[in-house]
Scaffold this motif. Sequence first.
Motif, PDB file in Angstrom:
ATOM      1  N   ILE A   1      48.655  37.147  41.711  1.00 48.10           N
ATOM      2  CA  ILE A   1      47.923  35.968  42.188  1.00 48.10           C
ATOM      3  C   ILE A   1      46.414  36.154  42.142  1.00 48.10           C
ATOM      4  O   ILE A   1      45.667  35.220  41.864  1.00 48.10           O
ATOM      5  N   HIS A   2      45.937  37.394  42.421  1.00 45.89           N
ATOM      6  CA  HIS A   2      44.504  37.633  42.561  1.00 45.89           C
ATOM      7  C   HIS A   2      44.054  38.896  41.852  1.00 45.89           C
ATOM      8  O   HIS A   2      44.813  39.852  41.706  1.00 45.89           O
ATOM      9  N   TYR A   3      42.772  38.886  41.456  1.00 44.65           N
ATOM     10  CA  TYR A   3      42.107  40.087  40.955  1.00 44.65           C
ATOM     11  C   TYR A   3      41.707  40.967  42.148  1.00 44.65           C
ATOM     12  O   TYR A   3      41.655  40.524  43.295  1.00 44.65           O
ATOM     13  N   ARG A   4      41.361  42.207  41.831  1.00 43.20           N
ATOM     14  CA  ARG A   4      40.992  43.175  42.875  1.00 43.20           C
ATOM     15  C   ARG A   4      39.789  42.715  43.702  1.00 43.20           C
ATOM     16  O   ARG A   4      39.795  42.846  44.931  1.00 43.20           O
ATOM     17  N   ALA A   5      38.760  42.168  43.071  1.00 42.04           N
ATOM     18  CA  ALA A   5      37.554  41.787  43.818  1.00 42.04           C
ATOM     19  C   ALA A   5      37.864  40.745  44.882  1.00 42.04           C
ATOM     20  O   ALA A   5      37.357  40.810  46.007  1.00 42.04           O
ATOM     21  N   ALA A   6      38.713  39.768  44.550  1.00 42.02           N
ATOM     22  CA  ALA A   6      39.054  38.714  45.516  1.00 42.02           C
ATOM     23  C   ALA A   6      39.767  39.294  46.725  1.00 42.02           C
ATOM     24  O   ALA A   6      39.619  38.785  47.849  1.00 42.02           O
ATOM     25  N   ILE A   7      40.513  40.353  46.496  1.00 40.99           N
ATOM     26  CA  ILE A   7      41.285  40.991  47.563  1.00 40.99           C
ATOM     27  C   ILE A   7      40.375  41.816  48.472  1.00 40.99           C
ATOM     28  O   ILE A   7      40.320  41.614  49.687  1.00 40.99           O
ATOM     29  N   ASP A   8      39.645  42.756  47.871  1.00 44.77           N
ATOM     30  CA  ASP A   8      38.830  43.682  48.668  1.00 44.77           C
ATOM     31  C   ASP A   8      37.670  42.967  49.361  1.00 44.77           C
ATOM     32  O   ASP A   8      37.415  43.173  50.556  1.00 44.77           O
ATOM     33  N   ILE A   9      36.964  42.115  48.617  1.00 42.77           N
ATOM     34  CA  ILE A   9      35.829  41.403  49.220  1.00 42.77           C
ATOM     35  C   ILE A   9      36.328  40.359  50.202  1.00 42.77           C
ATOM     36  O   ILE A   9      35.676  40.067  51.211  1.00 42.77           O
TER      37      ILE A   9
END
Length: 447
Positions: free
Chosen positions: A421-429
Amino acid sequence: MKNSSLYLLFFFAIVLMVFNGCKKDDDLVIQLDTSDYSSEVVLSWIELTLKLTKETPGYSPPVAARVYGYSGLALYESVRHGMPGYKSLEGQLNDFSIGTIPAIDQNVEYHWGAVANSTLALFLKNCFQTTSTANLALIDDLEEQYIQQFKTEASDEVIDRSIAYGELVGNAVLTFANSDGQAECYNSNFPSSYTVPVGDGLWEPTSAANPIPLQPYWGDVRPFMEINVDDLLPVPPPAYSTDVNSDFYLEAMEVYEAVNNLTTEQVVIAEFWSDDPGNTATPPGHSYSIMMQILSDEGADLALAAEVYAKLGMGVHDAFVSCWNAKYHYNLVRPITFIHDNIDNTWSIPLATPPFPEYTSGHSVQSGATAQILTDLFGENYAFVDRTHINRTDIDGSPRAFTSFYDFADEAAISRLYGGIHYRAAIDIGVEQGIAIGENIATLQFQ
């Protein structure tokens, strides 16, 4: 002997004066604090709210979070007068002016459980007007159940007064809530007035069923704290690029490879945190389920339940406004669209991609906010077991154990990578964005 008799008469006169001074409505008034009551009534209303969220059309995650936020505020303000040292949030929240909440009569008794019951009943009747007839009956039934129970604990006069005050506060907060222009937001999830921007790297519909993204104007909805939106626009995601060596392409490849190599446990995690509208009470409902479990496990009293409900409700609401502000500011393409266009047009994922832009992750922001708020209330190393999906048969809903609230937030966030569903940046940030929201909620002066 004569002096002893005088002293005795004087003593009884003093006792009689004190007794008569304390009498109200022909009964001796013993005004209990909110903390003297059980949180059972609140837990019952939360459970029903989660059911209504799941079963009422239009209750998308932002819409659900709004209900949780304002009902929590109403609950807190309705029972606050029974919490010595606690303050109203009037003047502290956006547009919530001093004098909004009706005053109590300091000279009479209130049953704070009955006040809470009345406030939450009124709120649910208004917020879920479009639910089924059977569900509306459940609201009436639950309200009446507690009225009858509380009538065994206080006089009819006290209960009637408490019901009336609960309704006054409920209506006051409901009027405040509806001044944000979102009284019927469940009817406007996909507004036809919205024009979808077109361009490289911008969101495209991922399903023919939803050519318009969900709640594109939600970033403009009034938050409880302006700082949670105005000061929390996250840094830009990696710049869109189809260059195989670019940060953006590498993030897309991470999603692609993660989904292609999922372990059984990662599939379980992806499904456990999916919390799809219609099948569940949505992601904010999952946070409320966790809150309900913690309050139950702690044997929380009504005062603690009211404070936790208010803080978490406002935090989760602001999390969705803040997140949606970022989503439609950056309007980033979803992994499935980019991967189909640039890596593998046959790629499939275990979850359905939600119909709105990618950055930041709503699950991550609201879970980060929830984790921070519950950590502030219950401690950094609070271990718990999440039993939210224990009765589900369509997924593995086995209870999941966590060593802290941050631990749960991290799992909820990474589940979106496993789901494609999401890229890493969307998750961590996104988690960082949510934690900042929770920290801002902590600055509100409850005491």
